[in-house]
Scaffold this active site. Structure first.
Site, PDB file in Angstrom:
ATOM      1  N   GLU A  12       0.817  -1.223   0.000  1.00 15.14           N
ATOM      2  CA  GLU A  12       0.000   0.000   0.000  1.00 15.14           C
ATOM      3  C   GLU A  12       0.849   1.270   0.000  1.00 15.14           C
ATOM      4  O   GLU A  12       0.387   2.316  -0.459  1.00 15.14           O
ATOM      5  CB  GLU A  12      -0.964  -0.021   1.197  1.00 15.14           C
ATOM      6  CG  GLU A  12      -2.056  -1.079   1.017  1.00 15.14           C
ATOM      7  CD  GLU A  12      -2.937  -1.284   2.240  1.00 15.14           C
ATOM      8  OE1 GLU A  12      -4.129  -1.578   2.063  1.00 15.14           O
ATOM      9  OE2 GLU A  12      -2.443  -1.166   3.385  1.00 15.14           O
ATOM     10  N   GLY A  78     -12.506  -4.143   1.122  1.00 15.63           N
ATOM     11  CA  GLY A  78     -13.523  -4.993   0.530  1.00 15.63           C
ATOM     12  C   GLY A  78     -14.819  -4.191   0.389  1.00 15.63           C
ATOM     13  O   GLY A  78     -15.181  -3.434   1.294  1.00 15.63           O
ATOM     14  N   ILE A 152     -12.775 -10.504   5.726  1.00 14.32           N
ATOM     15  CA  ILE A 152     -14.146 -10.987   5.487  1.00 14.32           C
ATOM     16  C   ILE A 152     -14.242 -11.611   4.092  1.00 14.32           C
ATOM     17  O   ILE A 152     -13.999 -10.947   3.084  1.00 14.32           O
ATOM     18  CB  ILE A 152     -15.172  -9.834   5.636  1.00 14.32           C
ATOM     19  CG1 ILE A 152     -15.015  -9.112   6.991  1.00 14.32           C
ATOM     20  CG2 ILE A 152     -16.600 -10.362   5.431  1.00 14.32           C
ATOM     21  CD1 ILE A 152     -15.276  -9.945   8.216  1.00 14.32           C
ATOM     22  N   MET A 172      -9.306  -3.393   7.771  1.00 19.17           N
ATOM     23  CA  MET A 172      -8.807  -3.896   9.052  1.00 19.17           C
ATOM     24  C   MET A 172      -7.994  -2.880   9.863  1.00 19.17           C
ATOM     25  O   MET A 172      -7.366  -3.262  10.838  1.00 19.17           O
ATOM     26  CB  MET A 172      -7.981  -5.175   8.801  1.00 19.17           C
ATOM     27  CG  MET A 172      -8.799  -6.258   8.116  1.00 19.17           C
ATOM     28  SD  MET A 172      -7.883  -7.777   7.777  1.00 19.17           S
ATOM     29  CE  MET A 172      -7.617  -8.405   9.421  1.00 19.17           C
ATOM     30  N   GLU A 173      -8.013  -1.601   9.452  1.00 18.29           N
ATOM     31  CA  GLU A 173      -7.199  -0.606  10.178  1.00 18.29           C
ATOM     32  C   GLU A 173      -7.868   0.744  10.411  1.00 18.29           C
ATOM     33  O   GLU A 173      -7.545   1.431  11.398  1.00 18.29           O
ATOM     34  CB  GLU A 173      -5.870  -0.322   9.430  1.00 18.29           C
ATOM     35  CG  GLU A 173      -4.946  -1.502   9.310  1.00 18.29           C
ATOM     36  CD  GLU A 173      -5.326  -2.459   8.176  1.00 18.29           C
ATOM     37  OE1 GLU A 173      -6.044  -2.014   7.247  1.00 18.29           O
ATOM     38  OE2 GLU A 173      -4.936  -3.638   8.216  1.00 18.29           O
ATOM     39  N   ASP A 196     -11.716  -6.202  -3.516  1.00 16.27           N
ATOM     40  CA  ASP A 196     -12.518  -7.440  -3.531  1.00 16.27           C
ATOM     41  C   ASP A 196     -13.913  -7.104  -3.012  1.00 16.27           C
ATOM     42  O   ASP A 196     -14.149  -5.993  -2.546  1.00 16.27           O
ATOM     43  CB  ASP A 196     -11.872  -8.516  -2.643  1.00 16.27           C
ATOM     44  CG  ASP A 196     -11.737  -8.051  -1.208  1.00 16.27           C
ATOM     45  OD1 ASP A 196     -10.682  -7.505  -0.865  1.00 16.27           O
ATOM     46  OD2 ASP A 196     -12.700  -8.173  -0.447  1.00 16.27           O
TER      47      ASP A 196
END
Ligand code: ADE
Length: 229
Positions: A12, A78, A152, A172-173, A196
């Site tokens: 990233e 996602g 997920i 997730m952050e 995704d």
């Protein structure tokens, strides 16, 4: 002006380091921080490693050790909202922790006493992002990003997050960064490009699109920095 640009994974932040080329590398707290000067702005770039705890630690270091006055996050997410497709950009209006659960004590999901469920991103940075998007002819969606320490890849879990928090994307952050910045009074902006759809093939899509979506997000952040310089 001191601005931190943060990602979670090396992929990233790689497009940012490739763009700036000249930087110094500093090790602190088990992480690497890259410092440089860009058009009069002191920029510190770092990736936290995956998850809310790592993200909160890195955001704290960027603020307290490197003196960041604003924090921009760049990365992938996602899609929960079906209007978002791979490569699309979403800026968090609000962030929430979808895996924070003390509902057994009568509290709503995402809440602990003395806290709040949703944390609002900085409106001025969101407006800079809107102007950046229109100058580049890009669509930038604003929405709710739900964060948790889980990748997920299930339709049921994704639908639960969507229904419970009205979320548009998951990662997730973001909420970890948001909670730190909010507590310390540092304006922050969380940008994600979709990698995704958090469904059964999310693992495959993530691997396939991590690099290209990271670049889309990083290029946008660079354009924002140019506007802010
Ligand atoms: N980041 C990118 N895709 C994700 C997913 N499906 N779940 C959690 N974090 C993500």
């Amino acid at each position: 002006m001191k601005i931190a640009v943060m990602g979670a994974m090396v992929e990233e932040i790689t497009p940012l380091l490739e763009r700036f080329k000249e930087y110094e590398r500093v090790e602190f707290g088990g992480n690497r921080f890259y410092t440089l000067k860009y058009k009069g702005i002191d920029v510190t770039i770092a990736y936290s490693k995956i998850g809310k705890v790592n993200a909160a630690l890195t955001a704290s270091i960027l603020i307290n050790r490197f003196g960041a006055q604003k924090l921009l996050f760049s990365g992938v997410a996602g899609a929960v909202d079906e209007t978002l497709h791979i490569g699309d950009l979403i800026a968090a209006d609000y962030l929430v922790q979808h895996d924070l659960d003390i509902t057994v004590f009568g509290h709503p999901y995402g809440f602990v006493p003395e806290g709040k469920i949703f944390i609002k991103s900085d409106e001025q940075l969101l407006q800079i992002a809107d102007k950046t998007a229109s100058s580049l002819g890009l669509t930038l969606k604003r929405g709710i990003i739900a964060t948790g320490d889980q990748f997920i890849n299930s339709h049921e879990k994704k639908e639960w997050i969507k229904k419970t928090f009205n979320a548009n994307a998951i990662e997730m952050e973001g909420a970890g960064v948001a909670f730190v910045c909010d507590a310390l009074g540092i304006p922050f902006f969380i940008l994600r490009a979709i990698s995704d759809a958090a469904d059964a093939k999310a693992g495959f899509d993530f691997d396939e699109f991590l690099q290209s979506s990271s670049k889309i997000s990083a290029d946008f952040i660079i354009a924002m920095l140019e506007r802010m310089a």
